[in-house]
Motif scaffolding. Structure first.
Motif, PDB file in Angstrom:
ATOM      1  N   ARG A  26       3.616  -2.839   3.620  1.00 37.70           N
ATOM      2  CA  ARG A  26       3.701  -3.024   2.006  1.00 37.70           C
ATOM      3  C   ARG A  26       4.245  -4.553   1.824  1.00 37.70           C
ATOM      4  O   ARG A  26       5.419  -4.913   2.420  1.00 37.70           O
ATOM      5  CB  ARG A  26       4.548  -1.810   1.368  1.00 37.70           C
ATOM      6  CG  ARG A  26       4.554  -1.887   0.070  1.00 37.70           C
ATOM      7  CD  ARG A  26       5.238  -0.786  -0.741  1.00 37.70           C
ATOM      8  NE  ARG A  26       5.033   0.374  -0.204  1.00 37.70           N
ATOM      9  CZ  ARG A  26       3.973   1.178  -0.907  1.00 37.70           C
ATOM     10  NH1 ARG A  26       3.397   0.605  -2.059  1.00 37.70           N
ATOM     11  NH2 ARG A  26       3.734   2.253  -0.286  1.00 37.70           N
ATOM     12  N   GLY A  27       3.813  -5.248   1.113  1.00 41.50           N
ATOM     13  CA  GLY A  27       4.322  -6.640   0.372  1.00 41.50           C
ATOM     14  C   GLY A  27       4.107  -7.675   1.423  1.00 41.50           C
ATOM     15  O   GLY A  27       4.618  -8.583   1.161  1.00 41.50           O
ATOM     16  N   GLU A 152      -2.336  -2.089  -5.937  1.00 40.65           N
ATOM     17  CA  GLU A 152      -1.333  -2.150  -5.129  1.00 40.65           C
ATOM     18  C   GLU A 152      -1.784  -3.144  -3.796  1.00 40.65           C
ATOM     19  O   GLU A 152      -0.757  -4.055  -3.093  1.00 40.65           O
ATOM     20  CB  GLU A 152      -0.897  -1.045  -4.428  1.00 40.65           C
ATOM     21  CG  GLU A 152      -0.141   0.057  -5.395  1.00 40.65           C
ATOM     22  CD  GLU A 152      -0.025   1.124  -4.616  1.00 40.65           C
ATOM     23  OE1 GLU A 152       0.879   1.204  -3.421  1.00 40.65           O
ATOM     24  OE2 GLU A 152      -0.057   2.549  -5.183  1.00 40.65           O
ATOM     25  N   LYS A 180       4.615 -11.680  -4.126  1.00 39.36           N
ATOM     26  CA  LYS A 180       5.869 -11.255  -4.281  1.00 39.36           C
ATOM     27  C   LYS A 180       5.908  -9.701  -4.646  1.00 39.36           C
ATOM     28  O   LYS A 180       6.890  -9.125  -4.407  1.00 39.36           O
ATOM     29  CB  LYS A 180       6.524 -12.084  -5.262  1.00 39.36           C
ATOM     30  CG  LYS A 180       6.886 -13.489  -4.840  1.00 39.36           C
ATOM     31  CD  LYS A 180       7.696 -14.304  -5.988  1.00 39.36           C
ATOM     32  CE  LYS A 180       7.826 -15.552  -5.557  1.00 39.36           C
ATOM     33  NZ  LYS A 180       8.143 -16.430  -6.906  1.00 39.36           N
ATOM     34  N   GLU A 181       4.606  -9.250  -4.931  1.00 34.95           N
ATOM     35  CA  GLU A 181       4.606  -7.911  -5.547  1.00 34.95           C
ATOM     36  C   GLU A 181       3.654  -7.135  -4.856  1.00 34.95           C
ATOM     37  O   GLU A 181       3.959  -5.797  -4.879  1.00 34.95           O
ATOM     38  CB  GLU A 181       4.547  -7.730  -7.111  1.00 34.95           C
ATOM     39  CG  GLU A 181       5.376  -8.574  -7.840  1.00 34.95           C
ATOM     40  CD  GLU A 181       4.980  -8.736  -9.281  1.00 34.95           C
ATOM     41  OE1 GLU A 181       3.964  -8.148  -9.845  1.00 34.95           O
ATOM     42  OE2 GLU A 181       5.869  -9.321 -10.116  1.00 34.95           O
ATOM     43  N   LYS A 182       2.954  -7.508  -4.505  1.00 37.78           N
ATOM     44  CA  LYS A 182       1.530  -6.675  -3.745  1.00 37.78           C
ATOM     45  C   LYS A 182       1.312  -7.119  -2.391  1.00 37.78           C
ATOM     46  O   LYS A 182       1.833  -8.264  -1.791  1.00 37.78           O
ATOM     47  CB  LYS A 182       0.297  -7.015  -4.639  1.00 37.78           C
ATOM     48  CG  LYS A 182       0.512  -6.862  -6.045  1.00 37.78           C
ATOM     49  CD  LYS A 182      -0.734  -7.058  -6.681  1.00 37.78           C
ATOM     50  CE  LYS A 182      -0.472  -6.682  -8.209  1.00 37.78           C
ATOM     51  NZ  LYS A 182      -0.273  -5.376  -8.513  1.00 37.78           N
ATOM     52  N   THR A 183       0.627  -6.226  -1.787  1.00 32.39           N
ATOM     53  CA  THR A 183       0.164  -6.716  -0.388  1.00 32.39           C
ATOM     54  C   THR A 183      -1.134  -7.377  -0.498  1.00 32.39           C
ATOM     55  O   THR A 183      -1.912  -6.940  -1.128  1.00 32.39           O
ATOM     56  CB  THR A 183      -0.311  -5.021   0.279  1.00 32.39           C
ATOM     57  OG1 THR A 183       0.996  -4.386   0.416  1.00 32.39           O
ATOM     58  CG2 THR A 183      -0.688  -5.470   1.811  1.00 32.39           C
TER      59      THR A 183
END
Length: 316
Positions: A26-27, A152, A180-183
């Motif tokens: 994730r991220g 996401e 910075k917020e998502k994969t």
């Protein structure tokens, strides 16, 4: 976040993707690198559910691509290489239409569109027809399309293909901001783009993963050797080899290819290979000073991502 195990895809008798394995956190921003025809697009189409694997498994969070394809598609935003835009629609109308298709509540659509305008830099073109936009702005609209329902995971196939250098930097900055917020998973064959943007790089060639490391680790993996470049005037290869052959740390002396504009007849370009743990430049310089040669260039080079990429894909 995403686990890929033994993913395989055949087109008739041709194996486009051959038992690849990937774990994506994730991220994380993962760059999928490879030459044309390596299997990058096929892999992304299977990850996003647009193409069924011949064998193997894909899991996104707790969902399996075999049983929960709709849930996986809701988690993902996908921008193929050619953004699927309606050219006759105004940008605002197009994003509003896509928001409805992607299940964004009517009461939330305006705020989502405003968010995409700010993130993708679309404020100057919102009331222009898509057909009148430059390639760079069309890619921005495609990014806004992929992000409109706040997925996401963002999957991008060659997002900077066909863009000029300024547009490439702009799209790269947007991807880093989104990361910075998502994969994010994106494919490219532009090595500088992957190096500047990705947390991790997977190199695919002929359907197989030939490397899967962070950018720094990948460079270290290929960094067992350094090269020293020399350009001399008034020297010949045999004389230089005789002079430097016993210098500690030099494992090979060879003539390098001519420069882009060619070389003058009296110039000799050389490439000296050395282990990364040694640096014989002082000894080399000391010996060359004793000769009646002109030293025109003298510098060392550590393996670049481009060199590592070429080495891995040639070996495969």
């Amino acid at each position: 976040m995403i686990r890929v195990e033994n993913l395989t895809r055949y087109y008739d008798d041709f194996c486009a993707v051959n038992r690849i394995n990937l774990d994506i956190s994730r991220g994380e921003i993962l760059g999928l690198l490879g030459p044309n025809g390596a299997g990058k697009t096929t892999t992304l189409r299977m990850l996003t559910g647009f193409l069924r694997p011949t064998s193997g498994s894909i899991r996104v969070k707790d969902f399996s691509v075999d049983k929960d394809i709709l849930e996986i598609k809701r988690l993902m935003g996908y921008l193929p290489e050619s953004a699927p835009l309606y050219p006759d629609m105004l940008v605002y109308d197009y994003l509003n239409y896509v928001a409805g298709l992607r299940g964004v509540a009517r009461s939330d659509r305006l705020s989502r569109i405003r968010g995409m305008v700010d993130m993708c830099g679309l404020d100057n073109v919102m009331h222009q027809p898509v057909a009148e936009l430059s390639k760079g702005y069309k890619q921005r609209v495609g990014l806004a399309h992929a992000l409109i329902n706040d997925p996401e995971v963002l999957v991008l196939d060659e997002p900077t293909s066909g863009l000029d250098p300024n547009q490439i930097v702009e799209i790269r900055d947007i991807i880093k901001q989104i990361g910075k917020e998502k994969t994010i998973i994106f494919s490219t064959h532009i090595l500088s783009e992957a190096e500047a943007t990705c947390d991790r790089i997977a190199i695919i060639d002929k359907g197989r993963i030939v490397a899967d490391e962070s950018t720094g680790a990948l460079k270290q993996q290929g960094g067992q050797e350094n090269y020293i470049h020399l350009t001399l005037a008034g020297a010949d290869l045999a004389s230089v080899k005789a002079l430097l052959n016993d210098v500690a740390g030099i494992t090979e002396i060879r003539e390098a290819p001519a420069g882009e504009n060619g070389d003058r007849p009296d110039e000799l370009r050389l490439q000296l290979r050395c282990p990364a743990t040694s640096d014989p430049r002082r000894d080399i310089y000391s010996r060359i000073r004793q000769k009646d040669w002109d030293l025109l260039a003298f510098y060392s080079e550590t393996p670049s991502l481009e060199n590592i990429f070429r080495k891995l894909t040639r070996e495969n």
